[in-house]
Design an enzyme around this catalytic site. Structure first.
Site, mmCIF file in Angstrom:
data_model
loop_
_atom_site.group_PDB
_atom_site.id
_atom_site.type_symbol
_atom_site.label_atom_id
_atom_site.label_comp_id
_atom_site.label_asym_id
_atom_site.label_seq_id
_atom_site.Cartn_x
_atom_site.Cartn_y
_atom_site.Cartn_z
ATOM 1 N NE ARG A 85 11.704 19.056 -30.542
ATOM 2 C CZ ARG A 85 11.997 17.868 -31.057
ATOM 3 N NH1 ARG A 85 12.351 16.863 -30.268
ATOM 4 N NH2 ARG A 85 11.902 17.648 -32.351
ATOM 5 C CE1 TYR A 224 15.095 26.041 -30.883
ATOM 6 C CE2 TYR A 224 14.343 24.037 -29.791
ATOM 7 C CZ TYR A 224 14.339 24.877 -30.885
ATOM 8 O OH TYR A 224 13.576 24.558 -31.968
ATOM 9 C CE LYS A 233 7.182 20.579 -30.590
ATOM 10 N NZ LYS A 233 6.682 20.032 -31.807
ATOM 11 C CG HIS A 253 4.402 16.489 -33.510
ATOM 12 N ND1 HIS A 253 5.581 16.023 -34.037
ATOM 13 C CD2 HIS A 253 4.550 17.838 -33.402
ATOM 14 C CE1 HIS A 253 6.399 17.043 -34.258
ATOM 15 N NE2 HIS A 253 5.802 18.146 -33.883
ATOM 16 C CB SER A 275 10.484 18.513 -35.574
ATOM 17 O OG SER A 275 9.804 18.174 -34.401
ATOM 18 C CB CYS A 277 8.683 16.672 -42.065
ATOM 19 S SG CYS A 277 10.128 15.708 -41.593
ATOM 20 C CG ASP A 300 4.229 21.781 -33.433
ATOM 21 O OD1 ASP A 300 4.736 20.986 -34.240
ATOM 22 O OD2 ASP A 300 4.676 21.960 -32.283
ATOM 23 N NE ARG A 393 12.225 25.384 -35.015
ATOM 24 C CZ ARG A 393 11.412 24.339 -35.146
ATOM 25 N NH1 ARG A 393 10.118 24.507 -35.225
ATOM 26 N NH2 ARG A 393 11.899 23.122 -35.231
HETATM 27 O O1 SAT Z 1 11.697 22.824 -31.050
HETATM 28 S S1 SAT Z 1 10.278 22.605 -30.944
HETATM 29 O O2 SAT Z 1 10.060 21.362 -30.214
HETATM 30 O O3 SAT Z 1 9.616 23.684 -30.264
HETATM 31 C C1 SAT Z 1 9.620 22.447 -32.506
HETATM 32 C C2 SAT Z 1 9.766 21.074 -33.022
HETATM 33 O O4 SAT Z 1 10.861 20.498 -32.967
HETATM 34 O O5 SAT Z 1 8.755 20.510 -33.493
HETATM 35 MN MN MN Z 2 6.672 20.177 -33.764
#
Ligand code: SAT
Ligand code: MN
Length: 611
Positions: A85, A224, A233, A253, A275, A277, A300, A393
């Site tokens: 991101r 991405y 998000k 989140h 994210s 963690c 998530d 991922r």
């Molecule tokens: O990259 S994403 O936003 O899809 C996943 C994350 O960072 O929590």
């Molecule tokens: Mn996330």
């Protein structure tokens, strides 16, 4: 699979599979602006999946994995600059700048639209524009939360099929006039006639833009996940948080899990960590303590509303898992391994094995002797670099998770007993602390701090405030968001509110090693949490909240000395006194948007610390 308007035609929409006039008008308008060669209305069918994945294989974007290892699954590599991101390129374009607040980037919506319109002009030339009708949360909800993504990326289209309920049934459910969130996405890489495409088209210029009043999303330049799968998000957190503020609910989140105690009592727990963690690991935990069982509802995002009975109910709006790959292995998260083993997945920026499977750091103790790394180069254990990007991922259907709780698909959601906030901190924060009440819990969430990870571009390992783990995802002024959290509790029946806890699995000893073993052992902390809910175990009252007494935390069979346990649970007044100025500085940012009750919480903390 229906494809309309072949190259050279006028992108006729007469045969479009909908009569939703606002949708048709918007598709027409975007097609005129971006000039794709053709428009494809996604039906979400298996034939469509096959056609799109074949096309992506042909283009070199993805490689089909060995079906004996991972059936119907693919290895994708991004451009090495398009891996996470981009928070500095993410904007909340509210009409008033004050409504974006001090934690978001803001641009005037009209100026942003003018600038991005020029970027979108002709940006889909030479490509197909995919129309993806989707629904966040069950389609059977009283008010299904529709969205439509227009994208020129087939990679995004196949990923959306995993991550969201999408396709012809959604379009049909939208009827002629359902509300939907328009989500426009272009990789920003038009093709001139005869121009050879690259494997991962994207643009150096990137914008991830939310228009909260219009409930609209424009994304440009990145393929991405977090930047391009706009149901995730952008919609389910940034836009939904603004909806939730206006309508009296919460878009968070958070993972959602179901915990069953040996005596059969069931508790649902939601947990917010930044994210990368460990949300996915906790959501699929296999407790080491006998008789305790975890089932997964989400890893998530949680949308939470009060039910008629006064309890707070959570729904996972997503349909797939987009988990961090490195560190996921048979020892750390066997259920994630079983989920991906079923196939139907896309793996991005991990390494490829010589027999057509995938590998990443932490999957097994010993790496294979040879791999193709995430940049497509030969890799051996002596290469001196990791084989997989730290933010690589797996994208996989949540229904494949062997411990999915059947309620995950219930549009009413599940009643939440406890909310955990957590971060990644080497010092200061104990393993678990129980808030004294809702407002104190909001204070804990609002002051949450964590070391940065590879999930966003920028420096890794720097401590920053990450309120409710929502720093990059709050779609409005974070001070108003704290006020909304407090108001949600004030209007509710206190006895029915979830209890709030603050956890930290990542505290280190003097040698830099983790104090707490984590993973399956975190079930011991969940056990303490529900035993507190049930009034069964003791806690020590400290200046920061209630911390387990050493005896109240079940450490049976755990290789942990009394000193180590004490260190996990320690509240060091000196460390906390050092923490206070940072909290005051953080609160100061919000000016009069910060609820006075949070200043009062800070005053209380200072008094208890003797400051
Ligand atoms: O990259 S994403 O936003 O899809 C996943 C994350 O960072 O929590
Ligand atoms: Mn996330």
């Amino acid at each position: 699979m229906t494809t309309f308007a072949e190259p050279g035609s006028d992108l006729d929409l007469d045969d479009a599979p909908t009569s939703h006039s606002r949708l048709l008008a918007w598709v027409r308008e975007v097609a005129e602006l971006t000039q794709p060669d053709r428009i494809h209305w996604c039906d979400g069918s298996d034939e469509e999946w096959t056609a799109l994945t074949d096309e992506l294989v042909e283009a070199g974007t993805i490689v089909r994995l060995n079906p004996e290892k991972k059936p119907n699954s693919f290895w994708a590599r991004t451009d090495p600059t398009d891996v996470a991101r981009v928070e500095e390129r993410t904007f909340i374009c509210s009409v008033n700048e004050a409504d974006a607040g001090p934690t978001n980037n803001w641009r005037d919506p009209n100026e942003m639209k003018a600038e991005m319109t020029e970027l979108y002009r002709g940006s889909m030339r030479g490509r197909t524009m995919y129309v993806i009708p989707f629904c966040m949360g069950p389609l059977t909800a009283a008010n299904p939360m529709f969205g439509v993504e227009l994208t020129d990326s087939p990679y995004v289209t196949v990923s959306m099929r995993i991550m969201a309920r999408m396709g012809a049934h959604v379009l049909q459910a939208m009827g002629d006039d359902a509300d939907f969130v328009p989500c426009l996405h272009s990789v920003g890489a038009p093709l001139e006639p005869g121009q050879q495409d690259v494997a991962w088209p994207c643009n150096e210029t990137k914008f991830i833009t939310q228009f909260p009043e219009e409930r609209m999303i424009w994304s440009y330049g990145s393929g991405y996940g977090g930047n391009s799968l706009l149901g995730k998000k952008c919609y389910s957190l940034r836009i939904a948080s603004a909806m939730a503020r206006d309508e009296g609910w919460l878009a968070e989140h958070m993972l959602i899990l179901k915990l069953t105690a040996p005596h059969g009592a069931v508790h649902y727990i939601a947990a917010a960590f930044p994210s990368a963690c460990g949300k996915t690991n906790l959501a699929m935990l296999e407790p080491t303590i006998p008789g305790w069982k975890v089932e997964t509802l989400g890893d998530d995002i949680a949308w939470m509303r009060f039910g008629d009975d006064g309890r707070l109910y959570a729904v996972n709006p997503e349909f797939g898992l987009f988990g961090v790959a490195p560190g996921t292995g048979w020892k750390t998260n066997p259920n994630a391994m079983r989920t991906i083993a079923k196939g139907n997945s896309v793996f991005t920026n991990v390494a490829l094995t010589d027999d057509g499977d995938i590998w990443w750091e932490g999957m097994t103790d010993e790496p294979p002797a040879h791999l193709t790394d995430w940049k497509g180069r030969d890799w051996t254990p002596d290469s001196g670099e990791v084989s997989s990007h730290p933010n690589s991922r797996f994208c996989t259907p949540i229904e494949q998770c062997p411990i999915i709780a059947p309620e995950y698909d219930d549009p009413r959601g599940v009643p939440i007993s406890a909310i955990l906030f957590g971060g990644r901190r080497r010092t200061t924060i104990p393993l678990v602390t129980e808030a004294r009440d809702w407002t104190h819990g909001v204070f804990m969430g609002a002051t949450l701090s964590s070391e940065t990870t590879a999930a966003a571009t920028g420096q890794v390992g720097v401590v920053r405030r990450d309120p409710m783990a929502m720093l990059p995802f709050i779609g409005y002024n974070a001070g108003d968001y704290f006020a909304h959290w407090i108001a949600m509790g004030k209007d509710a029946d206190a006895i029915k509110l979830p209890k709030i806890f603050y956890v930290n699995w990542f505290r280190r000893d003097d040698d830099g090693g983790f104090l707490w073993p984590g993973f399956g052992e975190n079930g011991r902390v969940l056990k303490w949490v529900v035993e507190r809910l049930e009034g069964l175990v003791a806690a020590t009252e400290t200046p920061i909240g209630h911390v387990p007494t050493p005896e109240s935390l079940d450490t049976s069979g755990l290789d942990l000395t009394a000193e180590q346990l004490a260190k996990c649970l320690e509240v060091d007044p000196a460390e906390w006194r050092a923490e206070v100025p940072g909290i005051a500085e953080w609160f100061d940012k919000f000016g009069d948007h910060l609820p006075t009750l949070l200043w009062a919480e800070l005053d209380g903390l200072k008094a208890r610390l003797g400051l």
